[in-house]
Design an enzyme around this catalytic site. Structure first.
Site, PDB file in Angstrom:
ATOM      1  N   LYS A  39     -12.793 -37.579 -27.677  1.00 19.01           N
ATOM      2  CA  LYS A  39     -12.942 -36.646 -28.756  1.00 19.01           C
ATOM      3  C   LYS A  39     -12.817 -37.188 -29.866  1.00 19.01           C
ATOM      4  O   LYS A  39     -13.475 -36.964 -30.866  1.00 19.01           O
ATOM      5  CB  LYS A  39     -11.765 -35.424 -28.337  1.00 19.01           C
ATOM      6  CG  LYS A  39     -12.612 -34.471 -27.269  1.00 19.01           C
ATOM      7  CD  LYS A  39     -12.029 -32.918 -27.481  1.00 19.01           C
ATOM      8  CE  LYS A  39     -13.241 -32.077 -26.695  1.00 19.01           C
ATOM      9  NZ  LYS A  39     -13.236 -32.049 -25.294  1.00 19.01           N
ATOM     10  N   LYS A  55     -19.818 -35.147 -18.345  1.00 19.39           N
ATOM     11  CA  LYS A  55     -19.595 -33.692 -17.942  1.00 19.39           C
ATOM     12  C   LYS A  55     -20.311 -32.778 -18.931  1.00 19.39           C
ATOM     13  O   LYS A  55     -20.624 -33.223 -20.047  1.00 19.39           O
ATOM     14  CB  LYS A  55     -18.086 -33.485 -17.774  1.00 19.39           C
ATOM     15  CG  LYS A  55     -17.369 -33.199 -19.338  1.00 19.39           C
ATOM     16  CD  LYS A  55     -15.990 -32.707 -18.873  1.00 19.39           C
ATOM     17  CE  LYS A  55     -15.528 -32.089 -19.978  1.00 19.39           C
ATOM     18  NZ  LYS A  55     -15.768 -30.537 -20.239  1.00 19.39           N
ATOM     19  N   LYS A  82     -18.727 -27.591 -23.396  1.00 24.56           N
ATOM     20  CA  LYS A  82     -19.167 -26.499 -24.464  1.00 24.56           C
ATOM     21  C   LYS A  82     -19.167 -26.959 -25.946  1.00 24.56           C
ATOM     22  O   LYS A  82     -19.924 -26.583 -26.710  1.00 24.56           O
ATOM     23  CB  LYS A  82     -18.190 -25.261 -24.320  1.00 24.56           C
ATOM     24  CG  LYS A  82     -17.033 -25.429 -24.754  1.00 24.56           C
ATOM     25  CD  LYS A  82     -16.138 -24.162 -24.733  1.00 24.56           C
ATOM     26  CE  LYS A  82     -14.879 -24.163 -23.981  1.00 24.56           C
ATOM     27  NZ  LYS A  82     -14.099 -24.950 -24.423  1.00 24.56           N
TER      28      LYS A  82
END
Ligand code: ATP
Ligand code: MG
Length: 341
Positions: free
Chosen positions: A117, A207, A210
């Site tokens: 991230k 993956k 969202k």
């Protein structure tokens, strides 16, 4: 009574990956265990801004998140089912601070999600992003939760939680925290062979997330059903030309088979048997697109029937319960660390 606990962040609209990876196992476990377990499904709203978000939308997202839990099938009338917001139970943030001081920096630095991230948001790597797995540990340990239905991507954080709990129990030579079950036990408890990982529709080696900025990579729970079906039709596959379940070499096709199995409530093996060896990817996509469209239309109708008033009632009840349990645990920890008699 044991506790089963999970949460889905509301930083963005939840996806089909969240629904199948976290909501579905939790709802199944709630049906199976609401008589013998506490079922805590909370909104981890303090986790929402570990990466940048539009804060003006957050409150509405939180309320919608609660509606999603109810629409997914949690029986809010059950006395053992508790829905609450993390931000409305101050003990979460307080325990997180204490746990911070019992977490070696080196161990926290190994979290792969932080690295990933951080790489996605290089201008916005905050201490909060680094620290969030420790707040997550507090979310779990405050309630002595043993089982935490999660997607595969969260198992490393669960392992960190276990380590923190073991370390503190050893340090104070007391069973302060229930140690959450290991990954293998969690998966078995969810009746799965391994943790679930629904793939991105555009980059199936990754993956579905969202927070992805690519709208075509994900099915959001608020997507217009026909529009979602189109995303499935244009999902990235491969050039092998034969349908096989092979997550390494054919992750796109395998992902579609997995989604179809979960949405149609059929064993993955049966769905694979139906399709294996066929050569028309278009036929498989049409079938999955239909299932997704049908699922979203049905889910969204359920969501539309839940009023804000019902959400308020559910949260009032859940937060009363959560504060009681969480404060008791926090006070106990405060006694061990020496700030309370
Ligand atoms: P973000 O990109 O913002 O991190 P996310 O989609 O990863 O969003 P989280 O709120 O981080 O969602 O995770 C909520 C739950 O959903 C966790 O249990 C996580 O393991 C599960 N989950 C997330 N993505 C998937 C996926 N693609 N397949 C299965 N489970 C998933
Ligand atoms: Mg995530």
């Amino acid at each position: 009574m044991q506790t089963i606990l999970t949460g889905v962040r509301v930083n963005e609209e939840p996806t089909l990956g969240n629904f199948l990876g976290a909501y579905t196992p939790m709802i199944n476990l709630a049906h199976e265990h609401a008589n013998d377990s506490n079922i805590n499904m909370f909104i981890p709203d303090l986790h929402s801004f570990t990466t940048p978000i539009d804060h003006s939308k957050l409150y509405d997202q939180i309320i919608k998140g609660v509606k999603y839990y109810i629409a997914a099938g949690l029986d809010v009338e059950s006395p053992n089912i508790h829905i609450y917001r993390q931000s409305h139970v101050p003990a979460h943030a307080e325990l997180a601070w204490i746990l911070d001081c019992f977490t070696p920096y080196g161990e926290a630095s190994r979290m792969t999600q932080f690295k990933e991230k951080g790489a996605e948001h290089p201008d916005a790597v905050t201490v909060g992003l680094f620290n969030y797995p420790i707040l997550m540990a507090a979310d779990i340990l405050l309630y002595d939760a043993k089982y935490i239905p999660l997607g595969e991507d969260q198992f490393q954080h669960l392992e960190l939680t276990r380590n923190i709990a073991i370390r503190m129990n050893n340090k104070f030579d007391a069973p302060i925290f229930t140690i959450p079950a290991s990954e293998a036990e969690q998966v078995k408890f969810m009746h799965l062979e391994k943790g679930l990982r629904i793939r991105s529709l555009t980059e199936p080696q990754k993956k579905m997330s969202k927070s992805s900025e690519n709208e075509r990579s994900k099915i959001s729970l608020s997507d217009e059903p026909k529009h979602a079906a189109k995303k499935i039709m244009s999902a990235t596959t491969d050039s092998e030309g034969v349908i096989r379940f092979d997550m390494v070499n054919q992750p796109g096709i395998s992902n579609l088979l997995q989604i179809e199995s979960l949405l149609s409530h059929r064993e993955l093996q049966d769905v694979i048997s139906d399709w294996a060896g066929q050569t028309s990817y278009g036929d498989l996509k049409r079938k999955v697109a239909e299932s997704v469209e049908h699922f979203l239309a049905d889910f969204q109708e359920k969501v539309s029937k839940i009023s804000d008033k019902q959400v308020e009632q559910v949260l009032t009840k859940g937060e009363l319960y959560a504060n009681e349990v969480a404060n008791q645990k926090l006070y106990e920890v405060q006694r061990y660390v020496g700030v309370r008699k």
